[in-house]
Design an enzyme around this catalytic site. Structure first.
Site, PDB file in Angstrom:
ATOM      1  N   GLY A 130       0.810  -1.213   0.000  1.00 34.05           N
ATOM      2  CA  GLY A 130       0.000   0.000   0.000  1.00 34.05           C
ATOM      3  C   GLY A 130       0.843   1.263   0.000  1.00 34.05           C
ATOM      4  O   GLY A 130       0.601   2.186  -0.775  1.00 34.05           O
ATOM      5  N   GLN A 139      -7.247  -3.201  -3.931  1.00 34.62           N
ATOM      6  CA  GLN A 139      -8.043  -2.089  -3.408  1.00 34.62           C
ATOM      7  C   GLN A 139      -7.151  -0.911  -3.010  1.00 34.62           C
ATOM      8  O   GLN A 139      -7.605   0.198  -2.877  1.00 34.62           O
ATOM      9  CB  GLN A 139      -8.885  -2.647  -2.240  1.00 34.62           C
ATOM     10  CG  GLN A 139      -9.395  -1.693  -1.199  1.00 34.62           C
ATOM     11  CD  GLN A 139      -8.537  -1.703   0.049  1.00 34.62           C
ATOM     12  OE1 GLN A 139      -7.375  -2.112   0.017  1.00 34.62           O
ATOM     13  NE2 GLN A 139      -9.104  -1.264   1.160  1.00 34.62           N
ATOM     14  N   ASP A 144       4.994  -3.925   6.891  1.00 33.89           N
ATOM     15  CA  ASP A 144       3.687  -4.091   7.521  1.00 33.89           C
ATOM     16  C   ASP A 144       3.762  -4.810   8.855  1.00 33.89           C
ATOM     17  O   ASP A 144       2.770  -5.338   9.315  1.00 33.89           O
ATOM     18  CB  ASP A 144       2.752  -4.858   6.580  1.00 33.89           C
ATOM     19  CG  ASP A 144       3.206  -6.292   6.376  1.00 33.89           C
ATOM     20  OD1 ASP A 144       4.362  -6.605   6.718  1.00 33.89           O
ATOM     21  OD2 ASP A 144       2.410  -7.093   5.871  1.00 33.89           O
ATOM     22  N   CYS A 158      -3.667  -4.539   9.584  1.00 32.85           N
ATOM     23  CA  CYS A 158      -4.634  -4.098   8.570  1.00 32.85           C
ATOM     24  C   CYS A 158      -5.457  -5.273   8.046  1.00 32.85           C
ATOM     25  O   CYS A 158      -6.614  -5.113   7.677  1.00 32.85           O
ATOM     26  CB  CYS A 158      -3.926  -3.403   7.411  1.00 32.85           C
ATOM     27  SG  CYS A 158      -3.274  -1.786   7.851  1.00 32.85           S
ATOM     28  N   CYS A 191     -11.376 -16.373  14.604  1.00 37.10           N
ATOM     29  CA  CYS A 191     -11.533 -15.039  14.031  1.00 37.10           C
ATOM     30  C   CYS A 191     -11.206 -15.181  12.546  1.00 37.10           C
ATOM     31  O   CYS A 191     -11.506 -16.213  11.958  1.00 37.10           O
ATOM     32  CB  CYS A 191     -10.655 -14.023  14.755  1.00 37.10           C
ATOM     33  SG  CYS A 191      -8.891 -14.342  14.636  1.00 37.10           S
TER      34      CYS A 191
END
Lengths: 384, 92
Positions: free
Chosen positions: A41, A72, A130, A188, A343
């Site tokens: 990103g 995205q 990240d 993220c 999760c």
């Protein structure tokens, strides 16, 4: 220094008429080099703008492949690149933007063993990683080599940016002397991120990189810039050197420093479940499937949020309680049954298991989460 | 002394989703204790088991890190703003 040719003079004309750049500055850029760790990103807009601006040599470090869920926000990659190695996809895009740029690719994880060798030839290092271990590694590498570290990080709608280790300024360890334990700060992948956010923060990093290379303006060194996209507010906080900070003398084992068990494949460690937690069991998706098929009837607790459950859920889940609320909603969870907690990937559920185990529950953390289940047990389920 | 504490996105889930709350306190430490007594779930994210502020969660009084002031003993004036800024690592 290598001079600009006619094609370059035409290409960079908007820079050449700026007092702060000019022929001299543009020639500096052409003869300068930047290493970008990560082509995700933050790396996407950063690499594209540095290439367009005419930075002569750009190194990129990444060992991932392009996935549909990257597109995205990771705008350097396109739909046609899904499945392609990120360094190759990024290099092709950079060379399309500006064929005058030399692109060096490092398709390997950035580690304590190779960091000094990889970073040594570059003028500036940009942190587009990240996870915490790599951020401390990038920082310490820059401190040892005396290179500026242009920093940015993002979460949901919030970003941070600054320039570390520039002109005797503070570094990442002055901001955060120690990392959070694994699992406490969501990633993220678990918390989500608005796609334009890395565009903004990565473009700020590109701006700061160009200013450092050109030696113009006032950089963010000594200031931590905070950005909130939801309120569209920028704030800045003072960042100082910590006089008590221990001296960085060599690279260390950063996974160990961050309390994370080492993974042999070097893959992103952010979603690694809580390490060394006692009091609950871990179960793989395949083992869980086998046990459920042979009659195991645990209480199945989904600790994601409503939105995630709206994307995909186990029809046989008994309750949906976000992991942050588990401690306050124990009354909804039966004490007399085994609890299977899941999760998305296994990180938040291990925190929930910790809370449950402390409250006396017998629980199992589904390692790999619902995404692992979709990948290894039931490919008809979507992943996100 | 009433001050405003800004809560970062990463911790809002432990504070009923609020981005900022008004609390009373004469020092930064008192204001943070007022915050965690209202939202006990925040406590383990801000403090270690022996009660010290965690080193990956910074607290700023206006623009200054309280570590460079008087830490939790830093006195507050009415209308001061405290900001909690945790380490975040996302980038991809």
């Amino acid at each position: 220094m290598e001079a600009l040719n006619h094609e370059e003079i035409a290409r960079y004309s908007r820079h050449l008429i700026l007092d702060e750049v000019g022929i001299e500055g543009q020639t500096k850029l052409k003869n300068s080099s930047v290493l970008c760790i990560g082509t995700g990103g933050l790396g996407s807009p950063l690499l594209m703008y540095l290439a367009a601006a005419g930075v002569g040599r750009i190194g990129i470090v990444d060992f991932d492949v392009v996935d549909a869920s990257n597109l995205q926000r990771q705008i350097i990659h396109g739909t046609a690149s899904i499945g392609k190695r990120k360094v190759i996809s990024a290099k092709e895009r950079i060379q399309d933007i500006n064929p005058h740029v030399q692109v060096d690719i490092f398709e390997e994880p950035f580690t304590s063993e190779n960091a000094l060798r990889i970073a040594a030839p570059y003028d500036v290092v940009v942190d587009g990683t990240d996870n915490f271990p790599t951020r401390y590694l990038v920082n310490d590498t820059c401190v040892l080599l005396g290179k500026p570290n242009v920093y940015g990080s993002i979460f949901k709608f919030e970003g941070q940016a600054t320039v570390f280790n520039y002109q005797e300024g503070p570094n990442y360890r002055d901001l955060y002397p120690e990392p959070p334990p694994p699992g406490l700060v969501p990633s993220c992948a678990e918390g989500g991120v608005i796609g334009v956010l890395p565009g903004i923060i990565g473009t700020i990093q590109a701006t700061e990189t160009l200013k450092v290379l050109l030696g113009v303006g006032t950089t963010l060194s000594g200031r931590l810039l905070l950005f909130d996209a939801l309120t569209m507010k920028f704030r800045e906080l003072k960042l100082r050197k910590d006089p008590q900070a221990p001296k960085i003398e060599k690279l260390i084992d950063y996974e160990q420093f961050c309390g994370i068990p080492k993974q042999a494949d070097g893959h992103s460690l952010e979603n690694t479940p809580v390490a060394n937690a006692d009091g609950f069991e871990r179960i793989s998706v395949t083992d869980a499937k086998q046990r459920l098929d042979s009659g195991w009837k645990p209480f199945v607790l989904d600790v994601r949020n409503d939105r995630e459950a709206g994307i995909v859920r186990f029809p046989w889940a008994d309750a949906l309680i976000p992991h942050t609320e588990v401690g306050n909603r124990l009354a909804e969870i039966p004490k007399d049954r085994e609890i299977l907690v899941h999760c998305k990937l296994g990180g938040r559920s291990s925190q929930a298991c910790n809370v449950l185990a402390q409250a006396g529950y017998r629980c199992f953390n589904l390692e790999g989460g619902i995404v692992g289940w979709a990948q290894q047990v039931d490919p008809t389920m979507p992943t996100y | 002394m009433s001050v405003r504490i800004s809560i970062p996105t990463a911790l809002r889930g432990f504070a009923e989703g609020q981005a900022a709350v008004e609390v009373d306190g004469n020092t930064a430490g008192e204001a943070l204790h007022a915050l965690t007594s209202r939202f006990p779930g925040l406590s383990k994210h801000l403090r270690t088991e022996d009660g010290k502020l965690r080193s990956f969660v910074n607290v700023y009084l206006n623009e200054d890190d309280i570590r460079h002031l008087e830490r939790e003993a830093t006195p507050l004036k009415s209308g001061d703003a405290l900001t909690i800024v945790p380490a975040i690592a996302g980038g991809r």
